[in-house]
Design an enzyme around this catalytic site. Structure first.
Site, PDB file in Angstrom:
ATOM      1  N   TYR A 125     -49.518 -27.542  24.865  1.00  0.00           N
ATOM      2  CA  TYR A 125     -50.080 -27.944  25.775  1.00  0.00           C
ATOM      3  C   TYR A 125     -51.023 -26.626  27.145  1.00  0.00           C
ATOM      4  CZ  TYR A 125     -53.486 -31.667  27.754  1.00  0.00           C
ATOM      5  OH  TYR A 125     -53.887 -32.718  28.305  1.00  0.00           O
ATOM      6  N   LYS A 174     -39.210 -32.377  18.038  1.00  0.00           N
ATOM      7  CA  LYS A 174     -39.416 -31.548  16.311  1.00  0.00           C
ATOM      8  C   LYS A 174     -38.593 -30.207  16.043  1.00  0.00           C
ATOM      9  CE  LYS A 174     -42.170 -31.491  11.842  1.00  0.00           C
ATOM     10  NZ  LYS A 174     -42.357 -32.257  10.903  1.00  0.00           N
ATOM     11  N   ASP A 207     -43.202 -37.108  13.308  1.00  0.00           N
ATOM     12  CA  ASP A 207     -43.724 -37.728  12.686  1.00  0.00           C
ATOM     13  C   ASP A 207     -43.354 -38.799  12.362  1.00  0.00           C
ATOM     14  OD1 ASP A 207     -41.961 -35.581  11.833  1.00  0.00           O
ATOM     15  OD2 ASP A 207     -43.144 -35.593  10.309  1.00  0.00           O
ATOM     16  N   ASP A 231     -48.328 -36.731  24.707  1.00  0.00           N
ATOM     17  CA  ASP A 231     -49.961 -36.610  25.366  1.00  0.00           C
ATOM     18  C   ASP A 231     -50.863 -37.568  24.006  1.00  0.00           C
ATOM     19  OD1 ASP A 231     -52.872 -36.160  26.528  1.00  0.00           O
ATOM     20  OD2 ASP A 231     -53.300 -34.682  24.350  1.00  0.00           O
TER      21      ASP A 231
HETATM   22 MG    MG Z   1     -53.821 -37.554  27.084  1.00  0.00          MG
END
Ligand code: MG
Ligand code: NAI
Length: 337
Positions: A125, A174, A207, A231
């Site tokens: 990110y 993950k 997922d 996020d």
């Molecule tokens: Mg956000």
């Protein structure tokens, strides 16, 4: 004893929802005094800077800030003032509760009561090491995960579980594919979890987590995950319970903590006095928890729920006709009853 906090009234609907929130806090006698500081567009206009040094000093000194949304002007300095604040104060934990509320346009008007704890300082990110080849055909990005970063966020999640009487922490990852980065996060999380035998810990691939959240969100209690996954998941969770008008967030570090609404400055309704103050009020409730006033925090949340149930003082986004301050006054009177 009075504690001083930094208050950032912000842009757009920011001043309106902040006035409403402070009205409720004052009515509840929570023992806070306010040091007002500017940030965002209003700071750029008044002081020529989006994030003035005086504002940074105020947060550094008071260690607690309540912040309204800020407008980040496009093409002006850093990409986001909020990201900049997280970076400068090393606010490593982004804590986002999602709870079902009555009388909201939501797929889950009951049953959801979870908290996403998102690592806020590393991972894909933050966009470290981004390159684009000269021919524009290949882009690269470095994803850094550290043991220290993973340990402190997972520990934060387990400590939060203990403090709030929650029973389960789900580690979202993950690691089956991203073996080095997500693998290190998961391995570290397992080590930390062993030190909290009283809290149940399970692991879930990101997922599958998204599918499970949409189908059976009631199975989650606390979710802890890395920056980018967090996020996405935290917004997904806000959507489960009726969207941005009711979603608060806290950004917590060792030396400072900033409490806010998740939504933006809503320029389309700014100045009309019709913004829903609930998200910032719920952020203030998180702040009261953080300041060791859980009884007042609970009282505030209960007053918000009772006002939503009563339906008589809601803002237009919730289907009512009341203005921001009338909504806040209805909440304040229930919180002090
Ligand atoms: Mg956000
Ligand atoms: P936004 O969240 O401000 O607005 C999206 C939609 O939701 C609008 O239709 C707005 O009217 C509505 N809305 C938002 N909060 C509401 C409330 N409390 N009551 C009733 N309706 C509400 O998102 P948008 O339009 O993408 O961003 C506007 C500005 O806010 C941008 O400059 C953006 O950079 C900034 N922003 C700041 C954030 C922060 O400071 N934490 C977070 C997100 C955006």
């Amino acid at each position: 004893m009075t504690q001083t906090i930094t208050v950032i009234r912000g842009d757009g609907i920011g001043p309106e929802i902040m006035d409403a929130t402070l009205h409720v806090l004052d009515a509840m006698n929570v023992g806070l005094s306010y040091e007002f500081a500017d940030a965002g567009l209003v700071a750029l206009e008044k002081h020529g800077e989006l994030l003035p040094a005086a504002t940074m000093d105020s947060i550094r000194k008071n260690r607690i800030a309540l912040k309204s949304p800020l407008t980040t002007p496009v093409g002006e300095g850093f990409s986001s003032i909020n990201v900049e604040l997280r970076k400068r104060f090393d606010l490593y934990a982004n804590v986002r509760p999602a709870k079902s509320f009555p009388n909201t346009k939501s797929r889950f008007p009951s049953g959801v009561d979870l908290i996403t704890v998102r690592e806020n300082t590393e991972g894909a990110y933050i966009g470290e090491g981004q390159t684009l080849s000269e021919d524009g055909e290949t882009a690269m990005l470095t994803q850094k995960i550290t043991r220290r970063g993973s340990e402190r966020i997972v520990r934060y999640a387990f400590d939060l579980a203990r403090k709030t009487g929650r029973k389960k922490v789900t580690v979202v990852h993950k690691a089956n594919i991203l073996k080095s980065t997500s693998g290190l996060f998961l391995k570290t999380a397992r080590e930390v979890a062993q030190q909290y035998p009283d809290i149940q810990c399970n692991e879930m691939i990101v997922d599958n987590t998204c599918m499970q959240l949409v189908m059976r969100p009631e199975q989650f209690d606390i979710i802890v995950t890395t920056n980018l996954f967090g996020d996405i998941i935290s917004d997904l969770c806000a959507g489960l319970v009726g969207g941005l008008g009711l979603a608060p967030g806290a950004n917590i570090g060792t030396d400072a903590a900033i409490f806010e609404a998740v939504h933006g400055s809503a320029p389309d309704i700014a100045g009309k006095g019709i913004a829903n103050p609930c998200a910032l009020l719920l952020g203030a409730a998180q702040m009261l928890d953080h300041l060791g006033q859980p009884d007042k925090a609970t009282k505030l949340r209960e007053a918000i729920i009772a006002t939503l149930e009563a339906k008589d003082s809601l803002t237009p986004d919730l289907g009512g006709e009341a203005n921001t301050m009338a909504f806040a006054k209805a909440i304040a009177s229930r919180a002090t009853a």
